[in-house]
Structures are given as structure tokens and as C-alpha cells.
Enzyme design. Structure first.
Site, PDB file in Angstrom:
ATOM      1  N   ARG A   1      42.256  39.222  18.739  1.00 21.59           N
ATOM      2  CA  ARG A   1      42.312  38.199  17.691  1.00 21.59           C
ATOM      3  C   ARG A   1      43.665  38.255  17.011  1.00 21.59           C
ATOM      4  O   ARG A   1      44.193  39.325  16.712  1.00 21.59           O
ATOM      5  CB  ARG A   1      41.199  38.410  16.643  1.00 21.59           C
ATOM      6  CG  ARG A   1      39.852  37.802  17.025  1.00 21.59           C
ATOM      7  CD  ARG A   1      39.924  36.281  17.085  1.00 21.59           C
ATOM      8  NE  ARG A   1      38.669  35.634  17.372  1.00 21.59           N
ATOM      9  CZ  ARG A   1      38.239  35.336  18.583  1.00 21.59           C
ATOM     10  NH1 ARG A   1      38.956  35.661  19.635  1.00 21.59           N
ATOM     11  NH2 ARG A   1      37.104  34.707  18.756  1.00 21.59           N
TER      12      ARG A   1
ATOM     13  N   GLU B   1      45.549  30.677  14.793  1.00 24.61           N
ATOM     14  CA  GLU B   1      44.282  30.220  15.373  1.00 24.61           C
ATOM     15  C   GLU B   1      43.063  30.559  14.522  1.00 24.61           C
ATOM     16  O   GLU B   1      41.986  30.019  14.767  1.00 24.61           O
ATOM     17  CB  GLU B   1      44.086  30.859  16.750  1.00 24.61           C
ATOM     18  CG  GLU B   1      45.131  30.487  17.774  1.00 24.61           C
ATOM     19  CD  GLU B   1      44.841  31.123  19.111  1.00 24.61           C
ATOM     20  OE1 GLU B   1      44.309  30.421  19.999  1.00 24.61           O
ATOM     21  OE2 GLU B   1      45.121  32.331  19.265  1.00 24.61           O
TER      22      GLU B   1
ATOM     23  N   HIS C   1      46.118  31.784  24.841  1.00 18.58           N
ATOM     24  CA  HIS C   1      44.681  32.073  24.722  1.00 18.58           C
ATOM     25  C   HIS C   1      43.969  31.840  26.060  1.00 18.58           C
ATOM     26  O   HIS C   1      43.026  31.052  26.167  1.00 18.58           O
ATOM     27  CB  HIS C   1      44.046  31.226  23.621  1.00 18.58           C
ATOM     28  CG  HIS C   1      42.929  31.944  22.933  1.00 18.58           C
ATOM     29  ND1 HIS C   1      42.753  31.952  21.573  1.00 18.58           N
ATOM     30  CD2 HIS C   1      41.905  32.694  23.423  1.00 18.58           C
ATOM     31  CE1 HIS C   1      41.680  32.655  21.258  1.00 18.58           C
ATOM     32  NE2 HIS C   1      41.147  33.115  22.368  1.00 18.58           N
TER      33      HIS C   1
END
Length: 331
Positions: free
Chosen positions: A239, A268, A295
Site C-alpha cells: 500500500r 491512491e 498497480h
């Protein structure tokens, strides 16, 4: 004849998944490669009972208030920090995820980031494309992986999938996690459990495999970067906001950090209101010391098909008045 319940899909999905949902639902699709605006998604979902969401989506109270007929939100994903689960629960809305299909492809990509950064592969590609390769020269020598120490921060499903795949690389493997592996796993994977501080101090490569929760927000920051082994590498496939991108850029510019690879970025993480609006420019300009992918952790066609299909089954289960298999909340 009863009217089929409406189900909104926010992003492109495979035809087989559409066919499955269409048997029992009226499916409202977005079969482009673009992310719809929040306003458009709300407009489509106002009279819908089901919603399938993906990584770029963000759901909180005001969204749910505008969509009062929702019974289920099915995430075609594993990490759900962009979604307010408590708000869903208070409104009697199931929220589901697909927990078991993303570990293997994410581990694969992590190894790609690791090798790409550690072996200076992008630099070599640019050298050839720029017309500067006329044959072998003693150049672009790298750190390599053989006999180096790699530390995995977080030993959940992602960390375990990576550790399994690193066994044959002849590296010294460490991990840090509150819950230890079994003795059998540690022996099979040739990996040792240490504190986070020891891992950072000893590792030539640090790989982050933790969820984004309050305790892991900016886990890697100016202070923890200072504890890392000089000239070590950092890889982040989990993340974006687990790291402070500006602090990483500073550590690279100072020479303390040798390089950074990432598949995820702070911008994000929609649930963090003060998140950066773009990737740190100082990282983007460090072309020889960074390696980025957009991603792609689960971007394997067969895997994405299966993830969407599992999310679709969760929707059908709820609309058939059954408890969905992938629920993360309790109603």
C-alpha cells in the site's frame, strides 16, 4: 414476473462474469478502461441493490446515503482501506472481498521489482534504446541477490507467498511480524524472525507486505529509513501510504538508500484526506534509482477473471438472501 435487481460494475470485467450476473441481475457496466467519476458512479447506483468495486473506488457515508437501496458492495480486491466498513454495517450493507487470489501474482510482481531494481535492468534497457550499446563493457555492475539479506515486513498471505518463492534464490531471509511462522515453515523457507529494527539494520533489501492500518501508516518514514542499512533497497508492493514518499526521495538523494521500487503510491489511498495528489516528483526524476509499475500486483488475466467472478458470486449470494462467503462485516 419479478424485476431483476440492478447491479453496478464500476470497471471492466470479463464477459463470462457478465453472463453469470445477467442470469439473475440487471447489470450496469463500464466496459471501458477508464475510471468513472464519483458522481457518475453514484448516479448509476442510486436505484441499485448491488455494486462491484475495484481499487480506484472510494466509498463512505455520503456515497451510501445517496444509494439507499444497496444491499451488498462486493470488492474485486483484497485490501479494503478505501471503503468505510462501519458505515456499510450501520446501513445493513454487506461488504465483501476476495482474500485468497491475489497473493501469488503479487509475489510474482514483487520478485520482478526486486530483480529489476537490484540488477539495474531499466538502466540497461535505456542504454540500448539510446543507441549507446556497442557490445559488452564493464558497466552497470549491480548489487545482485546472491547471498544478500532480504527482510520481509509482514508475514500474512502476501509475505508467505513471497517467502515461498524466494527459497531458491540463495539469500539470507528475515521477517518481522507479531505472529511467528511455524517452526516447519521457518525451516522449509530458511527464514528467521527478528524485530523490525533488526530487520531494517541487517537487510540489503526490505520488502513491505503489510496492510494499511493506523499502525502502518508511514511505517517507513525519516526515522525508520535512518535505521536501514546504508545503500540498501526498499520494495513496496502492498500500500502506498505505508511509506512517506518524500522521506524516501530524501534518503535516495542523500545516498543512504540505494533505490526504491513500488507498485503502489500514496495518491491512491483515497480514504486519507491529506494524501498527496500525485506521485512525489523527486522520486519520478530518480530514473536510475527507482523502478515503478502501475498497480499491477494482480494484473494477470486469469486471476482478474477469477477475482471478479468471486465478487459476482458474493453479490448473488446476498441478493439470494444468503450470507456471502467473502464478507468482512457482520449484519
Amino acid at each position: 414476473m419479478n424485476k431483476k435487481p440492478k447491479v453496478v460494475i464500476t470497471h471492466w470485467i470479463h464477459t463470462q462474469v457478465i453472463d453469470y450476473l445477467s442470469q439473475t441481475c440487471e447489470v450496469i457496466l463500464n466496459q471501458t478502461q477508464e475510471t468513472l467519476s464519483r458522481e457518475e458512479i453514484i448516479n448509476r447506483t442510486k436505484e441499485s441493490e448491488g455494486l462491484m468495486v475495484f481499487m480506484p473506488d472510494y466509498i463512505e457515508s455520503s456515497f451510501l446515503d445517496a444509494c439507499p437501496q444497496l444491499k451488498v458492495i462486493a470488492g474485486a480486491l483484497r485490501g479494503y482501506d478505501n471503503f468505510d466498513i462501519d458505515a456499510c454495517t450501520k446501513r445493513g450493507i454487506w461488504f465483501t472481498i476476495v482474500p485468497d487470489l491475489l497473493a501469488a501474482p503479487t509475489a510474482e510482481l514483487t520478485i520482478g521489482l526486486l530483480i529489476g531494481l537490484g540488477r539495474r535492468i531499466l538502466e540497461g534497457d535505456r542504454l540500448i534504446r539510446d543507441g549507446n550499446f556497442q557490445g559488452w563493457k564493464p558497466q552497470l555492475y549491480s548489487t545482485g541477490l546472491l547471498h544478500k539479506t532480504l527482510g520481509i515486513v509482514g508475514m500474512g498471505k502476501l509475505g508467505k507467498a513471497l517467502a515461498q518463492r524466494l527459497v531458491g534464490f540463495e539469500m539470507n531471509l528475515l521477517y518481522s511480524d507479531p505472529i511467528p511462522l511455524s517452526v516447519q515453515q521457518e525451516t522449509a523457507w530458511k527464514i528467521s524472525r527478528v524485530s523490525l529494527e533488526e530487520l531494517l539494520k541487517s537487510s540489503d533489501y526490505v520488502v513491505l507486505m503489510v496492510p494499511l492500518i493506523p499502525n502502518t501508516y508511514h511505517l517507513i518514514n525519516q526515522d525508520t529509513l535512518a535505521k536501514m542499512k546504508p545503500k540498501s533497497f526498499l520494495i513496496n508492493p502492498c500500500r502506498g501510504s505505508v511509506v512517506d514518499e518524500k522521506a524516501i526521495a530524501s534518503a535516495i538523494q542523500s545516498g543512504h538508500l540505494a533505490g526504491y521500487a513500488a507498485d503502489v503510491f500514496e495518491m491512491e489511498d483515497w480514504a486519507i484526506y491529506h494524501r498527496p495528489q500525485e506521485i512525489c516528483e523527486a522520486l519520478i526524476t530518480e530514473k536510475n534509482k527507482t523502478f515503478f509499475t502501475p498497480h499491477l500486483g494482480s494484473a494477470v488475466d486469469e486471476i482478474r477473471h477469477d477475482i471478479a467472478f468471486e465478487a459476482a458470486k458474493n453479490i448473488v449470494q446476498v441478493l439470494s438472501e444468503n450470507i456471502p462467503q467473502g464478507a468482512v462485516n457482520e449484519l
